[in-house]
Structure formats: C-alpha cells, structure tokens
Design a protein around this motif. Sequence first.
Motif, PDB file in Angstrom:
ATOM      1  N   GLU A   5      -7.382 -28.955  19.299  1.00  0.00           N
ATOM      2  CA  GLU A   5      -7.381 -29.147  20.755  1.00  0.00           C
ATOM      3  C   GLU A   5      -7.142 -27.846  21.507  1.00  0.00           C
ATOM      4  N   SER A   6      -6.347 -26.959  20.916  1.00  0.00           N
ATOM      5  CA  SER A   6      -5.986 -25.728  21.631  1.00  0.00           C
ATOM      6  C   SER A   6      -5.596 -24.670  20.615  1.00  0.00           C
ATOM      7  N   ILE A   7      -5.359 -23.474  21.124  1.00  0.00           N
ATOM      8  CA  ILE A   7      -4.843 -22.393  20.283  1.00  0.00           C
ATOM      9  C   ILE A   7      -3.543 -21.897  20.912  1.00  0.00           C
ATOM     10  N   SER A   8      -2.503 -21.762  20.091  1.00  0.00           N
ATOM     11  CA  SER A   8      -1.192 -21.351  20.598  1.00  0.00           C
ATOM     12  C   SER A   8      -0.996 -19.846  20.464  1.00  0.00           C
ATOM     13  N   VAL A   9      -0.437 -19.262  21.502  1.00  0.00           N
ATOM     14  CA  VAL A   9      -0.036 -17.848  21.475  1.00  0.00           C
ATOM     15  C   VAL A   9       1.484 -17.822  21.513  1.00  0.00           C
ATOM     16  N   PHE A  10       2.086 -17.270  20.468  1.00  0.00           N
ATOM     17  CA  PHE A  10       3.544 -17.323  20.329  1.00  0.00           C
ATOM     18  C   PHE A  10       4.170 -16.062  20.927  1.00  0.00           C
ATOM     19  N   GLY A  11       4.406 -16.126  22.215  1.00  0.00           N
ATOM     20  CA  GLY A  11       5.064 -15.022  22.918  1.00  0.00           C
ATOM     21  C   GLY A  11       4.095 -14.106  23.616  1.00  0.00           C
ATOM     22  N   THR A  34       4.092  -4.530  24.038  1.00  0.00           N
ATOM     23  CA  THR A  34       2.725  -4.122  23.676  1.00  0.00           C
ATOM     24  C   THR A  34       1.898  -4.105  24.968  1.00  0.00           C
ATOM     25  N   PRO A  35       0.722  -3.475  24.964  1.00  0.00           N
ATOM     26  CA  PRO A  35      -0.042  -3.362  26.218  1.00  0.00           C
ATOM     27  C   PRO A  35      -0.313  -4.681  26.932  1.00  0.00           C
ATOM     28  N   ASP A  36      -0.600  -5.767  26.184  1.00  0.00           N
ATOM     29  CA  ASP A  36      -0.860  -7.040  26.875  1.00  0.00           C
ATOM     30  C   ASP A  36       0.226  -8.090  26.616  1.00  0.00           C
ATOM     31  N   GLY A  37       1.328  -7.664  25.973  1.00  0.00           N
ATOM     32  CA  GLY A  37       2.463  -8.561  25.776  1.00  0.00           C
ATOM     33  C   GLY A  37       2.378  -9.431  24.536  1.00  0.00           C
ATOM     34  N   THR A  38       1.232  -9.398  23.817  1.00  0.00           N
ATOM     35  CA  THR A  38       1.118 -10.207  22.597  1.00  0.00           C
ATOM     36  C   THR A  38       1.172  -9.312  21.364  1.00  0.00           C
ATOM     37  N   CYS A  39       1.517  -9.915  20.226  1.00  0.00           N
ATOM     38  CA  CYS A  39       1.696  -9.162  18.985  1.00  0.00           C
ATOM     39  C   CYS A  39       0.407  -8.463  18.559  1.00  0.00           C
ATOM     40  N   ASP A  74       6.691 -20.377  22.648  1.00  0.00           N
ATOM     41  CA  ASP A  74       7.805 -19.450  22.435  1.00  0.00           C
ATOM     42  C   ASP A  74       7.502 -18.510  21.267  1.00  0.00           C
ATOM     43  N   ARG A  75       8.169 -17.374  21.286  1.00  0.00           N
ATOM     44  CA  ARG A  75       8.087 -16.446  20.151  1.00  0.00           C
ATOM     45  C   ARG A  75       8.505 -17.150  18.854  1.00  0.00           C
ATOM     46  N   ARG A  76       7.917 -16.717  17.746  1.00  0.00           N
ATOM     47  CA  ARG A  76       8.383 -17.182  16.440  1.00  0.00           C
ATOM     48  C   ARG A  76       9.415 -16.190  15.914  1.00  0.00           C
ATOM     49  N   PRO A  77      10.498 -16.676  15.315  1.00  0.00           N
ATOM     50  CA  PRO A  77      11.507 -15.745  14.802  1.00  0.00           C
ATOM     51  C   PRO A  77      10.924 -14.848  13.719  1.00  0.00           C
ATOM     52  N   GLY A  78      11.280 -13.548  13.781  1.00  0.00           N
ATOM     53  CA  GLY A  78      10.843 -12.622  12.744  1.00  0.00           C
ATOM     54  C   GLY A  78       9.473 -12.019  12.956  1.00  0.00           C
ATOM     55  N   ASP A  79       8.816 -12.328  14.086  1.00  0.00           N
ATOM     56  CA  ASP A  79       7.501 -11.741  14.369  1.00  0.00           C
ATOM     57  C   ASP A  79       7.680 -10.353  14.981  1.00  0.00           C
ATOM     58  N   PRO A  80       7.346  -9.289  14.253  1.00  0.00           N
ATOM     59  CA  PRO A  80       7.454  -7.956  14.852  1.00  0.00           C
ATOM     60  C   PRO A  80       6.346  -7.730  15.876  1.00  0.00           C
ATOM     61  N   PRO A  81       6.592  -6.887  16.889  1.00  0.00           N
ATOM     62  CA  PRO A  81       5.578  -6.662  17.924  1.00  0.00           C
ATOM     63  C   PRO A  81       4.294  -6.047  17.379  1.00  0.00           C
TER      64      PRO A  81
END
Length: 329
Positions: A202-208, A213-218, A280-287
């Motif tokens: 149905e959708s795609i999730s972006v976690f944080g 980073t330049p656009d805020g995502t990992c 929300d961010r996932r724990p342990g995801d480095p930028p």
Amino acid sequence: MILIIGGAGYIGSHAVKACIDKGYDVVVLDNLSTGHDQAVDPRAIFVKGNLGDESLLKKIFLQHKIQAVMHFAAHSLVGESVQEPLKYYDNNVSATVTLIKEMLRHNVKRFIFSSTAATYGIPDAELIDETCPTNPINPYGRSKLMVEQMLDDAAKAYGLSYVSLRYFNAAGADESGKIGEDHDPETHLIPLVLQHLLGKRESISVFGTDYDTPDGTCIRDYIHVTDLADAHVLALQQLLEEDQVAEVYNLGNGAGYSVKEVIETCEKVTGLKANVVIADRRPGDPPRLVASSEKIHNRLGWKPKYDLEAIIQTAWHWHKQHPNGYDKE
C-alpha cells in the motif's frame, strides 16, 4: 570445479552464473530455506542439503575435484539475529567450522567468504575502508566477523587461502531478467519500493527525515548484484593464481544515495508515483554508510559498472517479469 554454497540465493545465484560464464564448472549446495531452485543456473550441478552436513560435504568433495569454495549460505536478517542469536551462531559460525574442517580434510584450501558491512557497526568515517575498526552491533554482524577471524587463524595454522568480501547494499538483477531478488520477508529498500509501485504494497515507509544528511534521510551505498558477482570471479582468480592469500575487500559504489533519492529514482524509472509514509527512526540506523572500494580496485582491478538508475532499471525489469517472485508465478 567450484563449490558454491548458497548458490540458489540472491547473490549466490548471480555468482554461479558469473563463474559458469567465465568457464568454471560449478556445484551448488543449497537447502532452499531462503533460496529458489529456479534461480540455479541449469548448467550447474545442484545438490540439496545443509552447509553443516558433514557426511554430505564429504560426499561432494569425494565425487568432485573441488578447487575452491564460495560461501553464501549465512542467515542474514539483522532483526531476527537479535531475537534468535543462537540460530545465527549455529548456522553462520558452527556450520562454517564444519565446512572448513571438511575442506582441509580433502586438501581444498581456497575459500571466498560472503561477509558484510555489518562487521563495521556504526563507523565514524565518511568513507569506510578496510582499516576502519570492526565493531558489529548485532549478532548477525558478530557472526560474520567471527568467521573472518577464524579464517585468519586457519590461514596461519593450516595454510588456508581466503578472500573475505564485505558487501554493502546489494541491489538490482541480472540484465536477462531471469534471476533477481526474491526474499520472504523482504527487507531491502529498492525491492520494497518496486513492489509498492507494482501494487503489492500500500505504501513505502521512510524511517526518519531528520538525519544530518542533505535531505534528512539515511544515505547508503548500493552495489549491483552483477558487480558483486564479478568481484567474486576476480577473487577466485586471485586465489587460483597466488600461493597464499588472506585478504579482506570492501564491495561498494563509493557513492551514497539517500532513501529519498532511491524512491525518486524508482519513480523516474517506472513512471509511477509512490505513496510515501514518514515513520519514526529505527534504533541503530546510522545517518551514512558508504564504502571505499579502492583496495580491491587497486589490487584486482574491480570497479562497479552500474549506477543507481541502472541498478533500479534491472531490478524493475525483474520485478515486472516476476511480480510474485519465483515460486508463486
């Protein structure tokens, strides 16, 4: 003859094809727990069984003149490794000990190991090279590092010759569209986006979206699976040509792409618009995790051929032809 363990899996099946295309004879051993028999090149000899089955390994080594072994048969889900660590140590470490002991009994001393960027943990480096400290943060990464350390010890003690290849994010599919990525559950970003655009999700999730980073995502380093397979062939040639090899190489693009860039490129390639949900961010995801592959480029001449758009084009070609994966067509 090359023994490829896990040759029915995503990366393994591409390595089987690459080896056969280069003129090597191949035996595939796979228990099909996550692999697919349809993914095995019909030119290979296929044996169904487990990595840690000592009697089966003995039979393979007696029946075939094995020159080298490639090992792709690890469990590889980070979340599952946290929930079931002993499953990971049992398969990824203990069964690999069984394999190496059986290799040495039959005087097979060339080994290529499918390792991972997870051995680095969360490194404090713009570009991760092989000199960065290894500090894995989950049982999956620790199990891979344990095998790397074991290989180094076995090289010194028994003359084992090995290459350990630390992958970053494998993606894409063979250009033929006949083999590609089919995991259950699927956890990788590119196939998740493409499955969504095919109407399977149905959708795609972006976690944080608030990372530094330049656009805020990992930002991650994506490498085409065919480029990975080509690196295995080069590592095999090194093992066959040199007397004693004990090497660790990173395999990455040297360029990072953000989650947002990946989704936008998927939209560009497919001509379809994604329904993106911010989570929300996932724990342990480095930028940022981006590899330097200068070492393997300098030593073996390896250089990735595919950029992000080409990676996604081949993946889209595969997913359109196999919207339900291998087994459910």
